[in-house]
Design a protein around this motif. Structure first.
Motif, mmCIF file in Angstrom:
data_model
loop_
_atom_site.group_PDB
_atom_site.id
_atom_site.type_symbol
_atom_site.label_atom_id
_atom_site.label_comp_id
_atom_site.label_asym_id
_atom_site.label_seq_id
_atom_site.Cartn_x
_atom_site.Cartn_y
_atom_site.Cartn_z
ATOM 1 N N THR A 35 0.808 -1.207 0.000
ATOM 2 C CA THR A 35 0.000 0.000 0.000
ATOM 3 C C THR A 35 0.847 1.265 0.000
ATOM 4 O O THR A 35 0.395 2.307 -0.422
ATOM 5 C CB THR A 35 -0.940 0.023 1.216
ATOM 6 O OG1 THR A 35 -0.151 -0.094 2.398
ATOM 7 C CG2 THR A 35 -1.944 -1.111 1.148
ATOM 8 N N ALA A 36 2.091 1.188 0.479
ATOM 9 C CA ALA A 36 2.913 2.381 0.605
ATOM 10 C C ALA A 36 3.683 2.710 -0.668
ATOM 11 O O ALA A 36 4.154 3.818 -0.824
ATOM 12 C CB ALA A 36 3.888 2.220 1.767
ATOM 13 N N GLN A 37 3.825 1.748 -1.573
ATOM 14 C CA GLN A 37 4.604 2.012 -2.774
ATOM 15 C C GLN A 37 3.852 2.994 -3.670
ATOM 16 O O GLN A 37 2.680 2.820 -3.938
ATOM 17 C CB GLN A 37 4.865 0.723 -3.546
ATOM 18 C CG GLN A 37 5.832 -0.182 -2.846
ATOM 19 C CD GLN A 37 6.050 -1.464 -3.622
ATOM 20 O OE1 GLN A 37 5.355 -1.753 -4.582
ATOM 21 N NE2 GLN A 37 7.025 -2.232 -3.192
ATOM 22 N N LYS A 38 4.560 3.990 -4.127
ATOM 23 C CA LYS A 38 3.977 4.988 -5.009
ATOM 24 C C LYS A 38 4.804 5.030 -6.277
ATOM 25 O O LYS A 38 6.017 4.871 -6.240
ATOM 26 C CB LYS A 38 3.996 6.339 -4.306
ATOM 27 C CG LYS A 38 3.018 7.296 -4.871
ATOM 28 C CD LYS A 38 2.728 8.387 -3.906
ATOM 29 C CE LYS A 38 1.549 9.098 -4.497
ATOM 30 N NZ LYS A 38 1.037 10.145 -3.743
ATOM 31 N N ASP A 39 4.118 5.216 -7.403
ATOM 32 C CA ASP A 39 4.834 5.308 -8.670
ATOM 33 C C ASP A 39 5.758 6.516 -8.670
ATOM 34 O O ASP A 39 5.413 7.577 -8.150
ATOM 35 C CB ASP A 39 3.855 5.481 -9.839
ATOM 36 C CG ASP A 39 3.024 4.251 -10.087
ATOM 37 O OD1 ASP A 39 3.423 3.166 -9.637
ATOM 38 O OD2 ASP A 39 1.984 4.367 -10.740
ATOM 39 N N VAL A 40 6.928 6.349 -9.266
ATOM 40 C CA VAL A 40 7.823 7.463 -9.518
ATOM 41 C C VAL A 40 7.837 7.645 -11.028
ATOM 42 O O VAL A 40 8.285 6.776 -11.761
ATOM 43 C CB VAL A 40 9.242 7.189 -8.972
ATOM 44 C CG1 VAL A 40 10.170 8.328 -9.327
ATOM 45 C CG2 VAL A 40 9.212 6.951 -7.475
ATOM 46 N N ASN A 41 7.289 8.752 -11.486
ATOM 47 C CA ASN A 41 7.172 9.053 -12.914
ATOM 48 C C ASN A 41 8.054 10.250 -13.238
ATOM 49 O O ASN A 41 7.974 11.275 -12.575
ATOM 50 C CB ASN A 41 5.715 9.368 -13.263
ATOM 51 C CG ASN A 41 4.791 8.221 -12.894
ATOM 52 O OD1 ASN A 41 5.086 7.067 -13.143
ATOM 53 N ND2 ASN A 41 3.668 8.543 -12.283
ATOM 54 N N VAL A 42 8.894 10.105 -14.275
ATOM 55 C CA VAL A 42 9.885 11.131 -14.586
ATOM 56 C C VAL A 42 9.894 11.424 -16.082
ATOM 57 O O VAL A 42 9.847 10.499 -16.898
ATOM 58 C CB VAL A 42 11.297 10.646 -14.157
ATOM 59 C CG1 VAL A 42 12.366 11.644 -14.540
ATOM 60 C CG2 VAL A 42 11.340 10.349 -12.679
ATOM 61 N N ILE A 43 9.956 12.718 -16.436
ATOM 62 C CA ILE A 43 10.246 13.116 -17.808
ATOM 63 C C ILE A 43 11.761 13.097 -17.929
ATOM 64 O O ILE A 43 12.447 13.908 -17.318
ATOM 65 C CB ILE A 43 9.696 14.517 -18.136
ATOM 66 C CG1 ILE A 43 8.178 14.541 -17.969
ATOM 67 C CG2 ILE A 43 10.096 14.932 -19.555
ATOM 68 C CD1 ILE A 43 7.560 15.917 -18.096
ATOM 69 N N GLU A 44 12.292 12.143 -18.690
ATOM 70 C CA GLU A 44 13.748 11.974 -18.771
ATOM 71 C C GLU A 44 14.404 12.948 -19.731
ATOM 72 O O GLU A 44 15.500 13.419 -19.480
ATOM 73 C CB GLU A 44 14.089 10.542 -19.168
ATOM 74 C CG GLU A 44 13.780 9.545 -18.070
ATOM 75 C CD GLU A 44 14.400 8.196 -18.327
ATOM 76 O OE1 GLU A 44 14.978 7.977 -19.409
ATOM 77 O OE2 GLU A 44 14.304 7.354 -17.430
ATOM 78 N N SER A 45 13.745 13.196 -20.864
ATOM 79 C CA SER A 45 14.351 14.122 -21.826
ATOM 80 C C SER A 45 13.289 14.660 -22.774
ATOM 81 O O SER A 45 12.243 14.050 -22.975
ATOM 82 C CB SER A 45 15.458 13.428 -22.627
ATOM 83 O OG SER A 45 14.910 12.400 -23.436
ATOM 84 N N ILE A 46 13.614 15.827 -23.323
ATOM 85 C CA ILE A 46 12.795 16.452 -24.366
ATOM 86 C C ILE A 46 13.783 16.922 -25.420
ATOM 87 O O ILE A 46 14.617 17.788 -25.158
ATOM 88 C CB ILE A 46 11.992 17.653 -23.808
ATOM 89 C CG1 ILE A 46 11.123 17.232 -22.619
ATOM 90 C CG2 ILE A 46 11.138 18.280 -24.900
ATOM 91 C CD1 ILE A 46 10.444 18.387 -21.901
ATOM 92 N N ARG A 47 13.695 16.316 -26.610
ATOM 93 C CA ARG A 47 14.694 16.667 -27.628
ATOM 94 C C ARG A 47 14.075 16.740 -29.017
ATOM 95 O O ARG A 47 13.090 16.081 -29.317
ATOM 96 C CB ARG A 47 15.855 15.679 -27.613
ATOM 97 C CG ARG A 47 15.477 14.288 -27.987
ATOM 98 C CD ARG A 47 16.636 13.314 -27.777
ATOM 99 N NE ARG A 47 16.285 12.031 -28.353
ATOM 100 C CZ ARG A 47 16.851 11.492 -29.405
ATOM 101 N NH1 ARG A 47 17.838 12.111 -30.023
ATOM 102 N NH2 ARG A 47 16.472 10.330 -29.851
ATOM 103 N N THR A 48 14.692 17.551 -29.862
ATOM 104 C CA THR A 48 14.266 17.715 -31.243
ATOM 105 C C THR A 48 14.996 16.696 -32.112
ATOM 106 O O THR A 48 16.211 16.522 -31.976
ATOM 107 C CB THR A 48 14.610 19.132 -31.740
ATOM 108 O OG1 THR A 48 14.079 20.085 -30.818
ATOM 109 C CG2 THR A 48 14.020 19.391 -33.109
ATOM 110 N N VAL A 49 14.244 16.025 -32.982
ATOM 111 C CA VAL A 49 14.852 15.084 -33.936
ATOM 112 C C VAL A 49 14.203 15.287 -35.300
ATOM 113 O O VAL A 49 13.075 15.753 -35.414
ATOM 114 C CB VAL A 49 14.703 13.605 -33.493
ATOM 115 C CG1 VAL A 49 15.424 13.350 -32.201
ATOM 116 C CG2 VAL A 49 13.259 13.212 -33.383
ATOM 117 N N LYS A 50 14.947 14.946 -36.325
ATOM 118 C CA LYS A 50 14.404 14.961 -37.682
ATOM 119 C C LYS A 50 14.117 13.518 -38.053
ATOM 120 O O LYS A 50 14.919 12.624 -37.800
ATOM 121 C CB LYS A 50 15.383 15.586 -38.649
ATOM 122 C CG LYS A 50 15.605 17.067 -38.381
ATOM 123 C CD LYS A 50 16.429 17.701 -39.470
ATOM 124 C CE LYS A 50 16.834 19.093 -39.126
ATOM 125 N NZ LYS A 50 15.858 20.084 -39.178
#
Length: 152
Positions: A35-50
């Motif tokens: 019951t105590a475990q909580k998700d850890v959600n992370v935005i790792e990167s934001i990058r431009t690609v072609k």
């Protein structure tokens, strides 16, 4: 020393009491992590690609997200919600230590949409969910979008 019936009864009560205590303590310690475990959600990167499409080369913004819990796989897509706008094109990492994992997804967002403050305002809520619209399930909150992290 000779055991009397009174002494045996006392030992029985103590034995039953200790068994109940150990059982209760074991059950509590087993349930607390569930019951105590909580998700850890992370935005790792934001990058431009072609990327190449049927109509030519286009610029997209890839947003890599990770979670401590596997993302769902099924008939519906995992969807990235940036504010009120949804994007359903995603993939798993194809190189590195996260290859083949279900704990990381990389979403593609059209670069023009990402740059538009009307379409996706800086500070918009970032959510990944299974399925589209308000009926999507397994919603995970990634906090507020910080556009200043693009290509950093």
């Amino acid at each position: 020393m000779i055991d009397t019936p009174r002494r045996n009864i006392r030992r029985t009560y103590i034995g039953v009491g200790m068994t109940a205590l150990v059982t209760t303590l074991g059950l509590v310690l087993w349930l607390v992590p569930l019951t105590a475990q909580k998700d850890v959600n992370v935005i790792e990167s934001i990058r431009t690609v072609k990327t190449a499409t049927a109509t030519g080369i286009v610029e997209v913004v890839e947003i890599a997200v990770s979670s401590t819990r596997d993302f769902r796989v099924g008939a519906l897509p995992n969807v990235l919600r940036l504010g009120n706008t949804e994007y359903g094109i995603s993939r798993s990492p194809d190189t590195g230590p996260d290859t083949g994992t279900l704990k990381k997804l990389i979403f593609s967002v059209p670069a023009d949409d990402f740059r538009s403050e009307q379409k996706i305002p800086n500070g918009a809520g970032v959510v990944v969910q299974y399925g589209t619209g308000d009926g999507g399930s397994d919603r995970r909150d990634f906090g507020a979008l910080n556009k200043n992290l693009l290509d950093k």
